[in-house]
Structures are given as C-alpha cells and as structure tokens.
Design a protein around this motif. Structure first.
Motif, PDB file in Angstrom:
ATOM      1  N   VAL A 618       0.681  -1.084  -0.286  1.00  0.00           N
ATOM      2  CA  VAL A 618       0.190   0.064  -0.263  1.00  0.00           C
ATOM      3  C   VAL A 618       1.211   0.740   0.213  1.00  0.00           C
ATOM      4  N   ARG A 619       0.540   2.103  -0.862  1.00  0.00           N
ATOM      5  CA  ARG A 619       1.305   3.887  -1.130  1.00  0.00           C
ATOM      6  C   ARG A 619       0.650   4.493  -0.296  1.00  0.00           C
ATOM      7  N   VAL A 620       1.826   4.694   0.859  1.00  0.00           N
ATOM      8  CA  VAL A 620       1.027   5.812   1.919  1.00  0.00           C
ATOM      9  C   VAL A 620       1.334   6.939   2.103  1.00  0.00           C
ATOM     10  N   ILE A 621       0.464   7.583   2.274  1.00  0.00           N
ATOM     11  CA  ILE A 621       1.325   9.503   3.044  1.00  0.00           C
ATOM     12  C   ILE A 621       1.243   8.971   4.174  1.00  0.00           C
ATOM     13  N   ALA A 622       1.460  10.163   5.143  1.00  0.00           N
ATOM     14  CA  ALA A 622       0.957  10.481   6.769  1.00  0.00           C
ATOM     15  C   ALA A 622       1.240  11.648   6.584  1.00  0.00           C
ATOM     16  N   PHE A 623       0.073  12.606   7.172  1.00  0.00           N
ATOM     17  CA  PHE A 623       0.182  13.711   6.897  1.00  0.00           C
ATOM     18  C   PHE A 623       0.504  13.849   9.078  1.00  0.00           C
ATOM     19  N   CYS A 624       1.056  15.084   8.882  1.00  0.00           N
ATOM     20  CA  CYS A 624       1.787  15.357  10.777  1.00  0.00           C
ATOM     21  C   CYS A 624       1.112  17.022  11.028  1.00  0.00           C
ATOM     22  N   ARG A 667      13.573  16.230  -5.722  1.00  0.00           N
ATOM     23  CA  ARG A 667      13.783  14.737  -5.924  1.00  0.00           C
ATOM     24  C   ARG A 667      12.657  13.521  -4.858  1.00  0.00           C
ATOM     25  N   ILE A 668      12.498  14.509  -4.268  1.00  0.00           N
ATOM     26  CA  ILE A 668      11.772  14.053  -2.942  1.00  0.00           C
ATOM     27  C   ILE A 668      10.138  13.267  -3.677  1.00  0.00           C
ATOM     28  N   GLU A 669       9.509  14.493  -4.489  1.00  0.00           N
ATOM     29  CA  GLU A 669       8.670  15.027  -5.186  1.00  0.00           C
ATOM     30  C   GLU A 669       8.222  13.199  -6.475  1.00  0.00           C
ATOM     31  N   GLU A 674       7.487   8.293  -9.504  1.00  0.00           N
ATOM     32  CA  GLU A 674       8.337   7.485 -10.069  1.00  0.00           C
ATOM     33  C   GLU A 674       8.095   6.098  -9.615  1.00  0.00           C
ATOM     34  N   GLY A 675       7.404   6.556  -8.435  1.00  0.00           N
ATOM     35  CA  GLY A 675       7.075   4.646  -7.694  1.00  0.00           C
ATOM     36  C   GLY A 675       8.401   4.309  -6.564  1.00  0.00           C
ATOM     37  N   GLY A 693       2.083  10.871  -7.720  1.00  0.00           N
ATOM     38  CA  GLY A 693       1.636   9.494  -8.225  1.00  0.00           C
ATOM     39  C   GLY A 693       0.773   8.673  -7.838  1.00  0.00           C
ATOM     40  N   SER A 694       0.495   8.036  -7.866  1.00  0.00           N
ATOM     41  CA  SER A 694      -1.116   7.554  -7.188  1.00  0.00           C
ATOM     42  C   SER A 694      -0.726   6.594  -5.752  1.00  0.00           C
TER      43      SER A 694
END
Length: 1159
Positions: A618-624, A667-669, A674-675, A693-694
C-alpha cells in the motif's frame, strides 16, 4: 457548538467529561453537585478595586467540592470467591514488584532488568523470584506490563557530556551511570568528544530481560526554580545548580496503590471467569502464563511471529484489496479495537459522467491530451467549465480532490496560444511545489504541439535565478508564480511587465480555499491592483479561473477575492472515483482495559500502522501537524521496520516538510511519483494538489486544523480511481477525542464558509499605498477597486498633486510593497550544516523564530528521521553545525513566553462597569533556558541549561486588567487564578471570529504552563492578572484584527460569559474555555474561575457561596504565581477613556469609536 480549530499542543492527556453523562454510571467521586443551592447573599463584584470585601451570610451547608472531569479510576471488579493460596502468593509478589519498580524508575541510572529487580523483590517476599512468577502476573494484566528480552545497548544512558562539560556546568558532579553504547553519542553532548569515546563498552547485541509497568507514569515535580521554571534573565545562571526533576513520595504511593487496585480487579475478574466456565484457575493461569515467558530473539528465530507471518516476504507489486487489508489488520495481535464504534465507513465507487465541448479542438491539442494524459473524453464538469470559459465567462470550479480540475485551466490556455502566439497566462499558486508540479505537466503537453514546443513556460518565484528573470518576463508566455511575487516584484514594476500585462488573457488562481482570513484580504486587494493596472494598459478582458475542493461558499468567495460579479460556478462532479474506506482509528490506552492509564504513544501507533500498510504493498502518505512530529514519525517508522526484520525497506520511506532545500523537495516528489518510494511522511506542505503519483492510503496523524483540511488530506488517496483507504488516527487531545466519540460529524459537518475582510483599515491602506506607487490614484475611478471610502483614505493618507492625483506617502517609500507583509513577517533563516566526517553540506534552512527553540548546543536536531547533534550554534552568523549521531533519546526545550503591554494607545470603558479595556503596543519575549533529554518512553534522562538570548518582538493588541475583587474571591475559594485567566482568555478569543473576520491563530494570548503554575516552591516570575490578546501577524503594526476586536470588547465579554454559563461540562471543553490552539494543552484551566473574572469585568453579581471550593482536581494547590496588574500608562500624552455605544443585539451594526488620539 463551538467552531473546532487545530491542535498544536504538547502530548498530554486532558480528558473532558460532560455533566449530562454523569447521571448513571460514574463513580461517587464525580458526583459533586455543582448546582447545589445555599443560602447566600449576592453582591456586585466590583465597587472598586481595593474596596470592601463582599458580605456573606452563614453557610447553610458546605460548599460543593469542585471535581475535574476525567479523574475517575478504572472500574473496580469484585468477587465473592475466596482467593486460593497461589493467588495470595502471586498478589504479594506483585505488590513487592510494584514497589521496587516504582522506586527504581525514579532513578535515571537504574535500568529495571529482571536481574536488577530480583534481589530487592526477594527481600520483600522472602523466597526466590522466578521468571514464571512474573509471567503469571503479566498474564493477568497483559496490557499493563512489558516483560521481554531487549537489546542491552538500547537501555544504556550516556549522562557524561552535560554533567561534566564546562560548556554547561563549568564543573563536574559525581554521578553513577551506565556505560554508553559504542556509537550512542558521537562527539558527546557538546560534540567535543571523538569517535573512540565509546571503545570497550558493552552493547554488542547482547539481550537482557527487561520489565516495566506501562499503565502509568510519574509526573516530575520540580525541586527548584531551575528545573521547572525560568530564572530572571538578568541573573547569571552558570553558577547555579541544575537539578533533575524529582518525584514526591505522595506521587509514588498513589501510583503504587493504583496499580495494586488494578491487579486486584484483574484477579477478581479472572476468578469470576474461571468460576463461570467451571475451570481450574491454577492450571488455567499456568497455561496462559506460558505465552508470556520471555524468550531471547536468537532462541525464537525459528518460531515465526503470527503477525509477521501475515506479511508478504517482500513488498508485492500488486496489493490486495483495501477491504482484505483492513481485515488482516483487525486480525493482528496488536489490534485491540482501535477502530471506534461507527468509525468505519465505506464509500461506493462512482462511474464517470462525460460531457462534450461546444467547440472543436485542433488535432495537435487532441494528440497532446492523449499522449500525456490518455484523455479521449472530458468529464462533465471539465466540459461545462471549459465551455463557460470559451463563452467569455470567469469560472470557479468546486469539485472533489483529484477530479481533473487542472485540465480546466490548461486546455483553454493552450487553445488560445494556438490562435494567438502572443497570448500570456499567469498561474498563481499558494506554494512553490504546486507551481513546479503544474509547470512540469504543461511542458509535457507542449512537447506534442507542433509550433509550440519552444514556448517559454517557467516559474517566476523567489528561487528563480536573477539572470533568468528578464528572459521570462519578456519572452515567457505562461508563468507560474505566487501572490508574494505578484505583490513584491511584478506589480511595483509594471512598466517592465507592460507587454506581458497587455497580452494577459488568463489568470489562474488554484486552491482558492487557502486565501482566507487575513491572507485572503491581502490577496483580494492584490487581485484588484492587478485588474486596475491591466485596465490602465488597455486590457479589460482577462478571464479569471479558480479551483478548490473544500469551499462551502465558492461563488461568493470568488467574487470577494477578484471583485468580479460575472462568474459561472461548476460544482457537479463527473469524475469517477474508486471504492473508499475511512477509518477512525483511536490510539489505544496504555492498558487497554483501563481508560485511566491514558492514551499510548500516538506516533508509535502511527508507525506500526504505516509499516503494516507499506509492507502489504500500500502506497501511503502520512500527514503530521508539526514539523517535529513529521521527523519523529519517520524515525519511528524506520525503527519499526527494523523490528519487523525489514530494514531494507527503510530507504523507501522519506519525510517531506517545510525547511528542506528545494533540491531535496524536488527529488522526493520525483521519487514518489516514479514509484521508488512506498511511503512519505509530510506536513501540510503536501496537503494541496501536488501530483506525487498514485496513492493508496492517507494516514492523518491527529485531527488537522479543520474538517476542510481533513477532507483535503483524505482526497490525496485514490487519485487513479483504485480503491483507497483514509485513516484518521486520534491523538490524546480533546479535539481528536471529540471526533473519535462523534465520528458522524466527520462525514456530515459542512465545510466552514471562507471570509475575507476588505474593510480592515491597516490592510486596505497598505495596498492603496502600493497602488498609488504603481499608478497615481484617482478616487472616483479607483473606488471600483478599493471601495467607496477611497477618497477619504486618499485625502488623509496619500499625497495630492496639483492635478488632483494622489501619490504614495513618503512613509512607504521607496518601495511600499516591502512595508506590507501579506503573510507572516518575513524572517531571516539559519543554515543547518552537516559537518559529519568532514562534510560541509547544508541540510536545510530554519526560520529565525523557530531556530532558537530548535537549535541549542547539545540538542538533538531531527532530519529525515535521523538524529543530529548540535555541535555549534552561532546566532550572529545564523548557522548551526550538526553531526550525525546514533542515540535513542531526543531533546525537548524548556522555554517560556512573556506577553506584556508596554504602551497604552487607546482606552475604552466597559458599559456599567468600572473596568476598562486597553489597546496599544505589546511586547512578546520568548526565552529558551534549557532542555531535557527524553527517552523513547518520554521519560526525562537529564536536564541541561543553555544561555540563548531571548527573542523579543512587538505587535499590537488589547488587554483587560482583572479587578482585585475577583482575585480576592478566587483566592478565598482556592480556585486557580492562572487557570481562571487562561480559561477566560480562551473563551473571549474563540468568539472573535463572530465580530472580526479572522482565522484561528490570527490573534494569540499568553497560555499558562502547568510546570510553573503548579510549582510547590516560590517563583520569581510572577505574572500580572491580565487578559491579553495580540496580533500574531503584521509585525510591529499588527494586522488590525485586535483593533477591530477592541471595538467589540463589551459584546465579546458578554457572549463569552453566556457561553461559559450555558456549557454543561464540568472542567471546561472545546465549547467553552479550552482551545485546540493552546500551546500548553489546556492543562492550567479553571472554568468556574473564568466565570468569576468575566462577571467581575462586566460588574455583574456573583453568588460567592455557590462557587465550589477548590483546589480543583487536576490543578494542585501550589505557590501563587499571579499578582495584581499595574496600569500601563500612555507615553507622552493623555488619553480619555471613551464609551462605545451600539445596539444591544445587533453585532453587525457599524460601530463608531471616539478617542482622543491625534494621529
């Protein structure tokens, strides 16, 4: 209900309980009758400060005892079954273990291993203590204890540096401490030590048997001023002793008894269960205890953990469905019901609805759409908006996140460029990241359009090289910029931009919900300045396009921002969406069976959930919410991956926040797009629509600033129409727990309406001065842009020439835009330089206001989850040198903020009261005087002193001195004065948006700190009894918000009092006196005390005998820290207090303030 705002407060549990919930099941301690009536006399609270005390009649019965909410302990379980001898023996063992552990936990040099505890416990129980005995104790209360083998190096504590190094002490002390691990502190605390200082010590991977209670923590008491509160800044501190926080015997005994009581309940519950199931308790406990006997990791390597066996051996290319993954999470050993009741929602997928354009596109444009975005048809909302633009209308699009809104403002510009190569377009984004993202997308499309491949499409912002700016200005057809550059660079130099502005066809303002409150007021006036200049050069046909996903009043807000009436709104979303699941996931209690144990570590829970998701593909983004939380979570995720035996995955997780260099952010973006990355931990810097990305899942750690923010973040998942997951992870704070208890509001509560105040005189005058500099003001014509009061402003504030034109006042020259800060005050930045192993690389840049609270010699700085030791902090050169170290502790600054008025500029009488409100200059002084070393559990390892210079800034604000009569009542009723002032400030401040267009955080106050207010020893830092409010933005002149609030102070006080009186809570809640913006977590709070203060300021009667008798639970009695405020006098002039007359009920009535100021 009170409007909820964002929480930015320390990690401390403050539970709130409503009185109406106490009817049936609450323990007797809660059943204080706060509404008990007694035979009392009521008196006006203020004849005059220093006057006679109120008369009282004899009490008919004792005054009710004030009891705070959340003070109940866990439910006591009883049993009629006699305890068998083995249970009696086990209970005695637990008592001895409890006493010995609690004593050892207060000694920073003692590690509570089995070997350490064993001799002392055996001395109590007079027999051998076996591992099996503790295993049985743990089996009865598994959530309250931790008994396991751990790496010895993880338990070592290095206390050498700060105790011996003359940087902090100038002398050494005799301390007994464990040796550090080899790499525990490269360079020591001060960076003076070499890499070899750890040679020859233990920590080579050996494991020790470790025991701890995890169901309660001792809160340190302060032994002297140094450890818990600030010294006078005029006093040298290098010769003073700095002591660790100590723990009182009463605290220790309370915790011991609480644990004993919980264990007795666990025994009774166990025996009751065995009796009901007719099973042998001794044999049952023996069998249960077997699973709690610790085994070293090398002995259990062949016994796979059931949780680990559920994880794929490698991150799969194709993940399972979200519903399957959620099901697996619920089956995990660590899942204890974290998903709250009614907190699991499923949103069904939605099919796409398509529409057609009413004009034809060129084949080049059709090819570009297909080759770059695989688009063959337009969604209905895209077609509707593009058609409206083609027909000559301005457009506002309000559809869901990731619904393809960017195409709406890309396609018309490309279509226009094909027809007229001289066409110009300006894309305005609130962040640089968004601008870079859209630039990449548009340039990709231009590659497929014959004849337009070489069109200059570039960003024009603060990062743009000076050598490139002229070319972009003169030859650029599409520029990506932000409101700041438009305000500071483009509009003041309109003669250089004249060609661009004459040919400007489209202005795109994306994420319009960002332009709210004070910032929105600035941007609205900047847009009017842009329209005015374009009209002057003959361009009256600009089309404005605006988009947002989280606006309650999009059409109205568009008209306010741009000053344009002709607008077509598109809000019917035709984009498809995948199946979405939303979870309200609450951080479990330290002891899942005992709510009084408090919530556990939210970031640890987040790291566990984060890792479980990414390891399942699962590709995850966590917000703090804050930067430090972002870094701590990155570190916790990496540690969790190591614990799960997957260290190779650490490189696929990165942090993303403000402060990183532009190169690092790009670079991070790129790697996320690019996965290459599976997970990213971000602050709100990625909340807006940057395409990375997705994404499959969004993890929001703690409730963000508003429902709109939560929905904006949640929308980042499922951007490619696949099924997705959103998780709101509840922290211990009141706002989080409110939504955990009322999850339905997350889905049903409407977004807040956006508000912009165009009548804020400070803001309006600043932009009128800027406009007059750009082109002389003609009041009759320019009133269309700046309002009907423009002539009055021009005559009073501008310079008139002989032709009747008005020019910028000399006070704002040479460049007025530099005197008008549209965001917070522009600050200097500190460079943080990594000097590890001879390197000299800038890690990031930090604002000056943050630097003094984040950087100090010997402190730990976090970057991408890695720990860096601050070796040198040079405030003059604005540089901090740091070195990469491996330590298992971090540092927490110890600071205080004094907010004091220094000059009175206006005085206002409060009707029917002798109290007055004051307005004037406010001094905000922030001082960092030391820091604590904190381990992973939040325990304090060491206290270190620093001598950073205080940060002093000035602003404008208002204040009210608390009458002496109120202080006398609060003292006699033993109510916490600081808590009463704090609660009253919050009550008044929360109502300001009812009278002044503002956002949470635009106005601030002095929040009270528990460590100081509950101190047991005398303090030299006495604070005046005063309610103070100041503008957080706008610099020395303020933002004008507190100025307008000052005009409504009487109504503010009355409404605040009504809200406090009407609220049914006991000790204060979000609907009355607590605030999710409180920097100190609403710890020092007295709701009933705030009522006394508000009534005294309004000169209303107080039933003194009906007031509960303190001290309040949660507010221990201590030394009084508040003194009577002295009147702040005006400098060099006399001021007359003025009366404010207005309708009693109509808060929208125009208010006329008459003062004696001659400006």
């Amino acid at each position: 209900m009170a409007k909820l705002q964002a929480a930015t407060v320390p990690n401390k549990v403050v539970q709130k309980r409503k009185r109406k919930d106490l009817e049936d099941d609450d323990p007797p301690a809660i059943e204080a009758n706060l509404e008990a009536t007694s035979s009392t006399s009521t008196i006006p609270t203020k004849t005059y400060d220093g006057g006679t005390k109120p008369r009282r009649t004899p009490k008919s019965k004792p005054a009710p005892k004030l009891v705070h909410e959340g003070s109940s302990s866990s439910v006591i379980v009883t049993s009629t079954i006699p305890w068998p001898p083995f249970i009696q023996t086990l209970e005695k063992t637990q008592r001895a273990l409890n006493v010995v552990f609690t004593f050892c936990s207060t000694r920073k040099h003692v590690i509570t291993t089995f070997a350490t505890l064993k001799p002392a416990v055996e001395g109590h129980i007079k027999r051998e203590l076996k591992v099996e005995d503790i295993a049985k104790i743990v089996a009865l209360r598994p959530g309250g204890m931790n008994f396991a083998y751990v790496d010895e190096a993880m338990l070592q504590v290095d206390v050498r540096g700060s105790e011996r190094d003359e940087t902090f002490k100038g002398r050494s002390k005799d301390w007994f401490f464990a040796n550090p691990p080899p790499d525990a502190s490269v360079g020591g605390v001060t960076g003076a030590q070499g890499l070899g200082d750890g040679d020859g010590v233990t920590g080579n991977g050996e494991e020790v048997l470790f025991f701890e209670f995890v169901d309660g923590d001792l809160k340190p008491q302060v032994q002297n001023k140094k450890a818990g509160e600030a010294n006078k800044t005029t006093r040298k501190s290098k010769d003073e002793d700095l002591k660790m926080p100590v723990f009182s015997q009463e605290q220790m005994m309370d915790l011991i008894e609480k644990r004993n009581s919980r264990f007795e309940s666990a025994i009774n519950d166990f025996l009751n269960r065995c009796d009901s199931e007719n099973i042998d308790p001794e044999e049952t406990l023996r069998q249960q205890a077997e699973s709690y006997i610790p085994v070293p990791s090398y002995s259990r390597s062949n016994t796979p953990n059931s949780d680990l066996s559920m994880l794929p051996k490698s991150i799969p290319e194709e993940r399972k469905s979200v519903s399957e993954i959620v099901g697996e999470l619920k089956q995990s050993l660590w899942y204890t019901g974290q998903i709250v009741p009614d907190g699991h929602r499923v949103f069904d997928p939605q099919e796409a609805i398509y529409g057609d354009l009413n004009f034809r596109l060129s084949q080049n444009l059709v090819n570009a759409l297909y080759n770059t975005k695989s688009i063959t048809r337009f969604y209905s909302h895209q077609a509707e908006a593009i058609n409206n633009l083609h027909d000559g209308h301005n457009v506002i699009v309000a559809t869901s996140t990731s619904s393809g809104k960017s195409l709406i403002y890309q396609l018309p510009v490309l279509h226009e460029l094909e027809k007229d190569p001289n066409t110009r377009a300006m894309y305005i984004f609130p962040t640089k990241a968004l601008a870079q993202d859209q630039r990449r997308s548009l340039k990709e499309m231009l590659r497929f359009m014959t004849g337009l491949e070489d069109v200059i499409v570039e960003t024009f912002d603060g990062d743009t090289d000076m050598r490139d700016r002229n070319l972009i200005r003169d030859e650029g057809r599409i520029i990506f910029t932000n409101p700041d550059m438009l305000h500071i660079t483009i509009l003041p130099h309109e003669e250089k931009w004249r060609t661009f502005l004459k040919n400007l066809k489209y202005v795109v303002v994306d994420e319009v919900h960002v332009y709210n409150g004070l910032f929105g007021s600035h941007v609205a006036l900047i847009m009017r300045r842009l329209r005015r200049i374009c009209a002057a050069v003959g361009n009256r046909h600009i089309k404005f396009i605006s988009c947002s996903a989280t606006v309650a009043n999009p059409e109205e807000h568009f008209k306010t921002i741009f000053g344009i009436e002709d607008v077509r709104m598109t809000d019917s979303d035709g984009s498809p969406s995948g199946r979405k699941e939303f979870l309200c996931w609450n951080t479990p209690f330290k002891d899942p069976k005992d709510p009084s144990s408090g919530r556990g570590d939210t970031l640890k829970e987040a790291s566990r959930l984060f890792c479980q998701l990414i390891l399942r593909g699962v590709r995850v983004i966590a917000f703090c919410r804050i930067r430090k939380g972002c870094e701590v979570l990155v570190s916790a995720v990496k540690q969790e991956l190591v614990a799960l035996g997957r260290p190779e995955c650490m490189a696929r997780v990165m942090g993303y926040r403000g402060g990183y260099t532009p190169q690092d952010r790009r670079r991070i973006e790129s790697e996320m797009f690019e996965g290459k990355l599976m997970g990213i931990v971000a602050t709100t810097a990625l909340e807006l629509g940057v395409d990375i990305g997705s994404l499959d899942a969004v993890l929001t750690v703690g409730f963000p600033y508003s429902i709109a923010n939560l929905r904006q973040q949640s929308g980042r998942a499922g951007r490619r129409n696949k099924d997705s997951l959103s998780v709101l992870l509840g922290d211990c704070f009141p706002t989080d727990q409110y939504y955990m208890q009322n999850p339905d509001e997350i889905f049903t509560k409407p977004n807040c309406e956006l508000q912009v105040d165009l009548q804020n005189m400070l803001v309006l005058e600043g932009h009128v001065q800027c406009a007059a500099y750009e082109m002389p003001i003609r009041p009759d014509e320019d009133a269309a842009y700046f309002g009907k009061n423009l002539r009055e402003i021009a005559e009073e504030r501008l310079v008139k020439d002989e032709l009747g034109f008005y020019h910028c006042n000399d006070r704002f020259r040479p460049v007025p835009s530099k005197f008008v800060a549209i965001r917070d005050t522009v600050e200097d930045h500190f460079a943080i330089v990594d000097v590890s192993h001879g390197k000299n690389i800038v890690l990031e840049e930090l604002e000056a206001s943050r630097a003094f609270f984040t950087l100090y010699n010997g402190g730990i700085f976090l970057h991408q989850g890695n720990t860096y030791l601050v070796k040198e902090f040079n405030s003059e050169r604005k540089i901090a040198k740091v070195e990469l170290v491996r330590v298992d502790w971090t540092t927490r600054q110890r600071d205080f903020v004094d907010i004091d008025p220094v000059e009175t500029e206006a005085i206002c009488r409060i009707p029917k009261s002798l109290s007055r409100a004051f307005y004037g200059k406010i001094k905000i002084q922030q001082t960092v005087f030391g820091f604590f070393k904190i381990d992973k559990k939040g325990s304090i390892l060491d206290a270190v002193q620093v001598d950073n210079p205080p940060i002093v800034i000035f602003s404008k604000g208002m204040w009210l001195d608390v009458p002496k009569q109120a202080l006398d009542i609060l003292q006699e009723r033993r109510l916490n004065i600081a808590g009463a002032i704090h609660a009253a400030e919050h009550a008044v401040m929360s109502l300001m948006p009812n009278f002044v267009v503002s956002m949470p955080g635009d106005v601030r106050t002095e929040c009270k700190v528990g460590v100081k207010e509950f101190a047991q020893r005398e303090t030299a830092r006495k604070r005046p009894a005063r309610l103070t409010f100041y503008d957080a933005k706008g610099g020395v002149s303020g933002s004008g918000i507190s100025t307008k609030a000052f005009e409504f102070i009487h109504l503010l006080l009355k409404q605040a009092l009504r809200r406090v009186e009407a609220c049914y809570c006991l000790g204060g809640c979000l609907e009355c006196v607590t605030s999710e913006n409180c920097h100190h977590n609403n710890v020092v709070m007295s709701k009933v005390g705030s009522e006394v203060i508000l009534k005294s300021l309004l000169n209303l009667e107080i039933d003194v005998e009906a007031l509960p008798m303190g001290p309040e639970t949660g507010s221990p009695s201590g030394v009084e820290t508040v003194v009577l405020a002295e009147t702040i006098l005006p400098k060099g002039r006399n001021l007359d207090a003025v009366d404010v007359e207005r309708g009693a009920a109509d808060r929208t009535e125009q208010v006329g303030i008459k003062d004696e100021l001659n400006e």
